[in-house]
Design an enzyme around this catalytic site. Structure first.
Site, mmCIF file in Angstrom:
data_model
loop_
_atom_site.group_PDB
_atom_site.id
_atom_site.type_symbol
_atom_site.label_atom_id
_atom_site.label_comp_id
_atom_site.label_asym_id
_atom_site.label_seq_id
_atom_site.Cartn_x
_atom_site.Cartn_y
_atom_site.Cartn_z
ATOM 1 N N LYS A 9 0.943 -1.291 0.242
ATOM 2 C CA LYS A 9 -0.053 -0.069 0.072
ATOM 3 C C LYS A 9 0.945 1.161 0.085
ATOM 4 O O LYS A 9 0.507 2.198 -0.594
ATOM 5 C CB LYS A 9 -1.025 0.103 1.161
ATOM 6 C CG LYS A 9 -0.139 0.261 2.492
ATOM 7 C CD LYS A 9 -0.952 0.470 3.514
ATOM 8 C CE LYS A 9 0.055 0.930 4.611
ATOM 9 N NZ LYS A 9 -0.425 1.218 5.787
ATOM 10 N N THR A 10 2.022 1.175 0.518
ATOM 11 C CA THR A 10 2.778 2.467 0.640
ATOM 12 C C THR A 10 3.355 2.794 -0.666
ATOM 13 O O THR A 10 3.326 3.932 -1.340
ATOM 14 C CB THR A 10 4.075 2.186 1.666
ATOM 15 O OG1 THR A 10 3.524 1.886 3.030
ATOM 16 C CG2 THR A 10 4.840 3.623 1.865
ATOM 17 N N ASP A 14 -3.549 7.675 5.518
ATOM 18 C CA ASP A 14 -3.060 6.270 5.502
ATOM 19 C C ASP A 14 -3.544 5.798 7.064
ATOM 20 O O ASP A 14 -3.896 6.580 7.876
ATOM 21 C CB ASP A 14 -1.515 6.317 5.765
ATOM 22 C CG ASP A 14 -1.015 4.888 5.355
ATOM 23 O OD1 ASP A 14 -1.867 3.899 5.348
ATOM 24 O OD2 ASP A 14 0.290 4.645 5.598
ATOM 25 N N GLU A 15 -3.379 4.565 7.068
ATOM 26 C CA GLU A 15 -4.115 3.908 8.230
ATOM 27 C C GLU A 15 -5.449 4.305 8.812
ATOM 28 O O GLU A 15 -5.831 4.776 10.145
ATOM 29 C CB GLU A 15 -3.162 4.174 9.535
ATOM 30 C CG GLU A 15 -1.729 3.843 9.213
ATOM 31 C CD GLU A 15 -1.450 2.228 9.338
ATOM 32 O OE1 GLU A 15 -2.468 1.326 9.307
ATOM 33 O OE2 GLU A 15 -0.319 1.755 9.008
ATOM 34 N N GLN A 48 -6.419 -4.675 10.839
ATOM 35 C CA GLN A 48 -5.243 -4.022 11.560
ATOM 36 C C GLN A 48 -5.639 -2.955 12.591
ATOM 37 O O GLN A 48 -4.622 -2.270 12.885
ATOM 38 C CB GLN A 48 -4.252 -3.674 10.555
ATOM 39 C CG GLN A 48 -3.424 -4.711 9.919
ATOM 40 C CD GLN A 48 -2.313 -4.266 9.007
ATOM 41 O OE1 GLN A 48 -1.475 -3.849 9.555
ATOM 42 N NE2 GLN A 48 -2.514 -4.710 7.720
ATOM 43 N N ARG A 63 4.030 -9.337 10.227
ATOM 44 C CA ARG A 63 5.261 -8.450 10.229
ATOM 45 C C ARG A 63 6.329 -9.371 9.333
ATOM 46 O O ARG A 63 7.357 -8.777 8.906
ATOM 47 C CB ARG A 63 5.689 -7.960 11.502
ATOM 48 C CG ARG A 63 4.849 -7.096 12.319
ATOM 49 C CD ARG A 63 4.358 -5.878 11.245
ATOM 50 N NE ARG A 63 2.726 -6.082 10.765
ATOM 51 C CZ ARG A 63 2.500 -5.429 9.875
ATOM 52 N NH1 ARG A 63 3.080 -4.503 9.288
ATOM 53 N NH2 ARG A 63 1.351 -5.970 9.010
#
Length: 821
Positions: free
Chosen positions: A60-61, A248-249, A307, A665
DNA sequence: TAAATATGCTTTTTT
DNA sequence: AGCATATTTA
């Protein structure tokens, strides 16, 4: 899917632009390179609202940065028209860097920052509109707590069971909902004296902040929203400016942040109209001409509800789940292909998260292959566990994995101690992210308070803090006298110091106060020259040095015989070094700028210098990061899920998401470890394997030492037992496929099957709970429901339950988290 | 007022 | 166990 959209951008953009740098026929050809179809779609889609549902590790980044780059390259937006919000300063820095790599200098001028930094920037410009000055300061949680402590005491609120901590979290919750003391008072039960006192303290707290010309963390967001709502003209200038907003997030935004974005994405001059109407209609019009400065800015949000791990501080998962309702006509792009982890890791992650019931089904997949198995280990104690982690890290290091590519996660900060001890002994280089923070050390806070006293003299808290540091013989009595004098004379606490002789205190104390006043004045002249002249870049460093020396702070530490004071001196030197560094990076930076930067920077932000060392951090800090090898430690009941979460609605599910974040992760190797006993509060308690372990298919975990191998009274069972560790032919897990058991199925084969007797008794054992058709029960996750039927016998009895909210489920009565009601 | 001693509370996660 | 605060004592 993408066929219709690609021409849209290429068509608009093929004209001769004489673009600086590498001109190509299609400015974004290279931007789309290596992207899968949904990723491309996310980069090139143009419209009022876009939701990118980005599973863990789905790139996504990359998508976000390319989207920004694409907007800039195609000249659809000037850098100054872009506002990108990230969760941490570190993420902001990374994004800025990556965009710069794609478009070069043009990245300058964009706002890429956290919610808090963006709001500070806005507030600094507009503060004067509503009773603050540009030089306001920011209260961190320590400052807030200290202030509340005083207020709670003054109002004797502790008599009603209020503590500074409880008041603080309640105020924070309310502010995140954009409530203030008055609005809360209207809805609260004011016949309850505790509520009345709380409202009083809340109001008093807010007035104190205003008087101190300060905002707390929550105010930074909330007051910006208030500003926009109260002053539509001001709001419009920002609406006109930011044409493309990216967040974001998004799953971790709270209501105030949601409202802020909402304010910014309204059409210019729209304040009279309700939000829904305008936004909803426009999408059917032909694409509005870009640059038309009355339509709403385009909004892109990226997130993953799996998340969401910050509900405890007000994050509202509904912001993302209801995005399509809030922004009708929004485009949704789903990124499910994972580029980070092996399939085994993803399968484990999917199986775990599949147990959360209220989620949209989403399955991460990869084409890189199964990879290694997850390694499990159960230690006798947390030291034993730490030793295992250390040994494995060494083993991995010998296979050429760099230390910086390994990370150890834990649920609570206190767990880092045992790990640290062993790491030091094993000479493993490590770095703890978060934890005890540099800027929270007493001596650093003191030094900062000196700076605040200069930069924002209205901030009484800061002045009070330094009043007697170093010891000047100024105690409570004198402090109160100063405060009384200030109130009488209608001047600030700071200004009262200038009139030491009028306070009616002894000559020694008068001299001490006068001396402090003189030092503050001298430093102020350096950092904020009264001539109005711009202070030199070195002003902050010089001013701080002067303050620390002439106040006697340094010499007091030097003369002390407390051995810790030497370390404190070093810390202060370090702080001075930080101010120098700051001057280098911000030649025009003022004291205010310095204070702001420090207030908004978290320790997790400086991950950069972690090179060459293993990273230790909490599972929360781990969000957004990735490592070749990951150790999730303390996988025990009461730790993950944490015991405090058990009472909160949705708590266990949030804990599961946290565990999921940890798992995802890992790129190549994943370790999970636990201890059978753990020392807590000085006493040793027996720990039980986390329920989440049962949710991972057994054949994915290679137990080096399973919970069944460890005698809970201490020690490890015979080697013989340990030796037949599964791995060879016998194992018994060959035939059991990873069967999906998230919703209706009872786990068929799980990681704990091999030690059935160890199914945590304390965790869950309903014993011989008798249930029959018609009984009502309450389930920890599913809520209340009615039993339709019971099948099976003994420990394997299964209840068929129809839940009020989530429908029919089958549950193993013995171990399900249920109670009869 | 400052140092010494006793008590009590913590441990969820953070911008 | 370890730290921070409250209470006592000099």
């Amino acid at each position: 899917m993408t066929d219709a959209s690609i021409p849209l951008i290429v068509g608009g953009d093929i004209g001769p632009q004489g673009d600086a740098g590498s001109d190509r026929a299609r400015p974004d050809a290279d931007l789309l390179e290596g992207l899968n179809p949904p990723q491309r779609e996310a980069v090139i889609y143009r419209g009022p609202a876009l939701l990118i549902v980005a599973g863990a590790g789905s790139g996504k980044t990359s998508v976000l940065t390319r989207r920004i780059a694409s907007l800039l390259r195609s000249r659809e937006a000037w850098p100054s028209q872009i506002l990108a919000i990230t969760f941490t300063n570190k993420a902001a820095g990374e994004m800025r860097e990556r965009v710069a790599q794609l478009v070069g200098d043009r990245a300058q001028g964009m706002w890429i920052s956290t919610f808090h930094s963006a709001c500070v920037r806005i507030l600094r410009r507009e503060a004067e509109a509503f009773g603050f000055t540009k030089s306001f300061t920011i209260y961190d949680s320590g400052d807030t707590r200290a202030l509340l402590k005083r207020l709670v005491k003054e109002h004797e609120a502790d008599a009603f069971g209020l503590t500074p901590g409880s008041v603080m979290s309640k105020i924070s919750k309310l502010k995140n909902e954009l409530a203030d003391a008055e609005s809360y008072a209207r809805s609260a039960n004011m016949s309850d004296p505790a509520e009345r006192v709380f409202v009083e303290v809340f109001g008093e707290y807010q007035r104190a902040l205003q008087r101190a010309n300060a905002f707390d963390f929550d105010d930074l967001i909330g007051q910006t929203v208030f500003l926009f709502r109260a002053f539509p003209k001001i709001a419009d200038t920002y609406r006109r400016r930011f044409r493309h907003i990216l967040v974001d997030e998004y799953q971790d935004t709270n209501h105030a942040q949601y409202a802020l974005i909402n304010e910014l994405t309204r059409p210019v001059g729209s304040d009279a109209q309700p939000f829904d109407g305008g936004g909803g209609m426009m999408i059917f019009e032909a694409t509005p001409e870009p640059g038309s400065d009355t339509d709403a800015a385009s909004l892109t949000v990226v997130g993953d509800s799996d998340q969401s791990i910050y509900a405890f501080r007000g994050a509202d998962i509904r912001n993302i789940t209801e995005f399509e309702r809030d922004y009708p006509g929004a485009k949704v792009v789903l990124l499910e292909q994972n580029y980070r982890s092996t399939q085994n890791i993803l399968t484990a992650a999917n199986s775990v998260i599949g147990n959360n019931f209220d989620r949209k089904d989403k399955k991460l997949w990869t084409d890189v292959g199964a990879g290694e198995k997850i390694v499990g280990f159960t230690g006798y104690s947390q030291h034993d566990e730490a030793q295992f982690v250390a040994d494995e890290i060494e083993a991995l290091h010998r296979t050429d994995i760099d230390y910086s590519q390994m990370a150890v996660f834990y649920r609570t900060n206190s767990q880092s101690r045992a790990l640290e001890e062993i790491f030091i002994r094993s000479a493993i280089p490590y770095k703890i992210m978060g934890g005890t923070k540099f800027y929270e050390r007493a001596e650093i806070k003191d030094a900062m308070a000196y700076l605040v006293a200069i930069a924002n003299p209205a901030d009484e808290m800061a002045v009070r803090r330094i009043l007697n540091k170093p010891r000047r013989g100024i105690g409570d009595v004198t402090e109160t006298a100063i405060a009384r004098y200030a109130a009488d004379q209608q001047i600030t606490f700071r200004d009262a110091l200038a009139n030491a002789s009028a306070l009616g205190v002894g000559p020694k104390i008068q001299a001490a106060i006068a001396q402090l006043d003189a030092v503050l004045a001298e430093a102020a002249e350096i950092m904020l020259p009264s001539s109005g002249e711009l202070a030199p870049p070195t002003a902050v460093a010089e001013g701080l040095t002067l303050l620390l020396q002439k106040s006697g702070y340094m010499s007091a530490l030097r003369q002390s015989k407390d051995p810790q004071d030497e370390a404190r001196l070093e810390n202060l030197d370090e702080l001075v070094a930080v101010t120098r560094e700051f001057a280098r990076n911000n030649p025009d930076g003022t004291v205010i700028d310095f204070l702001t930067e420090v207030a908004l920077v978290s320790d997790a932000d400086d991950l950069e210098d972690a090179s060459g060392s293993v990273s230790l951090m909490t599972l929360h800090t781990a969000k957004g990061l990735e490592y070749d090898a990951v150790f999730v430690t303390g996988v025990e009941e009461d730790l993950i899920p944490h015991r405090i979460s058990a009472g909160e609605p949705g708590g266990p599910q949030e804990e599961r998401r946290l565990f999921y974040v940890g798992i995802t992760r890992a790129r190549k190797r994943l370790y999970m470890s636990l201890a059978m006993t753990r020392a807590q509060f000085g006493e040793v308690t027996v720990a039980m394997p986390s329920r989440f372990l049962q949710e991972i298919p057994a054949d994915l975990i290679d137990w080096r030492q399973s919970p069944g191998d460890v005698n809970s009274r201490g020690g490890i069972q015979s080697r013989a037992l340990n030796a037949r560790r599964p791995g060879g032919s016998g194992g018994g897990f060959g035939g059991a496929p990873a069967r999906r058991f998230g919703d209706d199925l009872v786990p068929k084969s799980t990681a704990l099957d091999r030690f059935p007797n160890r199914i945590p008794a304390r965790v869950r054992d309903n014993g011989d709970m008798i249930l029959g058709p018609g009984d009502r029960i309450r389930h920890e996750d599913f809520g209340e429901g009615r039993v339709d039927a019971v099948t099976g016998e003994g420990a394997k009895r299964v209840a068929h339950v129809r839940f009020d909210k989530v429908g029919a489920k089958k549950l193993l009565i013995k171990i399900a988290p249920i109670e009869k009601i």
